[in-house]
Design an enzyme around this catalytic site. Structure first.
Site, PDB file in Angstrom:
ATOM      1  N   HIS A 243      -4.456  -9.481  -0.393  1.00  0.00           N
ATOM      2  CA  HIS A 243      -3.228 -10.259  -0.215  1.00  0.00           C
ATOM      3  C   HIS A 243      -3.399 -11.467   0.718  1.00  0.00           C
ATOM      4  CE1 HIS A 243      -1.208  -6.800  -2.082  1.00  0.00           C
ATOM      5  NE2 HIS A 243      -1.792  -6.028  -1.173  1.00  0.00           N
TER       6      HIS A 243
HETATM    7  O1  RIB Z   1       2.214  -6.033   1.035  1.00  0.00           O
HETATM    8  C1  RIB Z   1       0.991  -6.542   1.504  1.00  0.00           C
HETATM    9  C2  RIB Z   1       1.134  -7.082   2.892  1.00  0.00           C
HETATM   10  O2  RIB Z   1       1.557  -6.040   3.772  1.00  0.00           O
HETATM   11  C3  RIB Z   1      -0.198  -7.592   3.478  1.00  0.00           C
HETATM   12  O3  RIB Z   1       0.061  -8.614   4.390  1.00  0.00           O
HETATM   13  C4  RIB Z   1      -0.723  -6.386   4.176  1.00  0.00           C
HETATM   14  O4  RIB Z   1      -1.620  -6.720   5.234  1.00  0.00           O
HETATM   15  C5  RIB Z   1       0.545  -5.812   4.746  1.00  0.00           C
HETATM   16  O5  RIB Z   1       0.852  -6.523   5.943  1.00  0.00           O
END
Ligand code: RIB
Ligand code: CA
Length: 314
Positions: A243
């Site tokens: 992500h």
């Molecule tokens: O849903 C994914 C996000 O939530 C990313 O930033 C992961 O590190 C968590 O913070």
């Protein structure tokens, strides 16, 4: 080379946060003014320590690290040790940090930096719940007109959520802060699950990191191997979504993404859909556009950028 972009990274490490921070540290296009930790994947005492561990891995003990909010603005903290492990950075065995944590609160650092720097010059890169940014807006509303842009990993629209069917973790943890950010009139880019779920790790991609002759590459391989296992089991995929590096990639290579300027609204009323990001992708409402929302990413291009930059680190 053009003048480096001054940025503040707000983060809740988190293995994917770690790769995003390393990508930023390896990219001369950025002038990192500071990294602010927030409670999210794991409690604040761990996220701030993890930021320092990551900076020391990259031999960047010059970076100013700040601790921010230990809980969301209104709701109780929800964490994700089941994804990230009890330290939040399970995978490699990174030593306890010795570099200092700044004494100033992260929210005060954000406000002071935005108010003291020329307006419209500093960008905020948010990788976790938006509590620090929401609190900074509450503390000093004038920053809204002075922030150059916010690029935020969060939300999901056609892809749905990842902590409830409706909501993605970062927005779900602090939907009120997300709504404040979304309604503040700040140039905002959202990188949601619709894009990040296309950025899957794979054995080949992880191997590229493992084979690097530095220490950062193998550490990234260990971080990703730990991080991907939860989503592989959940989604039945070979590899898990990466992500947070997408936030830095948007600033470095926006051409890797498909995006559209649309209306974005945050659900803060119903417990059933709390934290849902309503993205009016097809322009069905009369609500004015207020965010550039990414729908897809060129995954191969993202991993090529990541590998090229991480290879430059110690
Ligand atoms: O849903 C994914 C996000 O939530 C990313 O930033 C992961 O590190 C968590 O913070
Ligand atoms: Ca994160």
């Amino acid at each position: 080379m053009t003048t480096p972009l001054p940025i503040i990274i707000d983060t809740d490490p988190g293995q994917d946060d770690a790769l995003a921070i390393l990508l930023a540290l390896a990219s001369p296009e950025f002038e990192i003014l500071g990294i602010t930790a927030v409670a999210g994947n794991v409690p604040l005492a761990l996220t701030e320590k993890n930021v320092r561990k990551i900076c020391e891995l990259a031999k960047r003990t010059d970076i100013k690290v700040f601790a921010g909010c230990s809980r969301p603005m209104l709701r109780k903290l929800v964490t994700a040790e089941y994804v990230h492990g009890k330290t939040g950075l399970d995978g490699p065995d990174l030593p306890e940090p010795t570099m200092p944590l700044q004494s100033q609160h992260a929210v005060d650092f954000i406000v002071e930096t935005i108010m003291s720097r020329p307006e419209k010059t500093v960008a905020l890169c948010t990788l976790g719940p938006l509590t620090n940014i929401g609190m900074a807006l509450a503390r000093e509303p004038r920053i809204a007109g002075r922030i150059k842009q916010i690029v935020s990993m969060g939300g999901g629209f056609f892809e749905g959520g990842n902590i409830t069917p409706a909501a993605e973790f970062n927005i779900y943890v602090d939907p009120h802060a997300a709504r404040l950010v979304c309604e503040a009139g700040i140039p905002l880019t959202l990188v949601p699950l619709d894009a990040t779920h296309q950025a899957l790790t794979s054995a080949k991609r992880i191997e590229r990191f493992r084979k690097m002759p530095n220490r950062s590459g193998p550490a990234c391989a260990a971080l990703l191997e730990y991080f991907e296992r939860f989503d592989e089991q959940k989604y039945g995929t070979d590899g898990g979504p990466l992500h947070d590096p997408c936030v830095m990639a948007w600033l470095l290579k926006p051409e890797l993404f498909v995006s559209r300027y649309v209306n974005l609204a945050i659900e803060c009323e119903s417990e059933l859909t709390m934290g849902m990001t309503l993205v009016d992708w097809w322009g069905m409402t009369k609500r004015p556009a207020n965010a550039t929302v990414c729908r897809s990413v060129d995954a191969e291009g993202l991993y090529a950028l990541l590998s090229e930059r991480i290879a430059k680190l110690p």
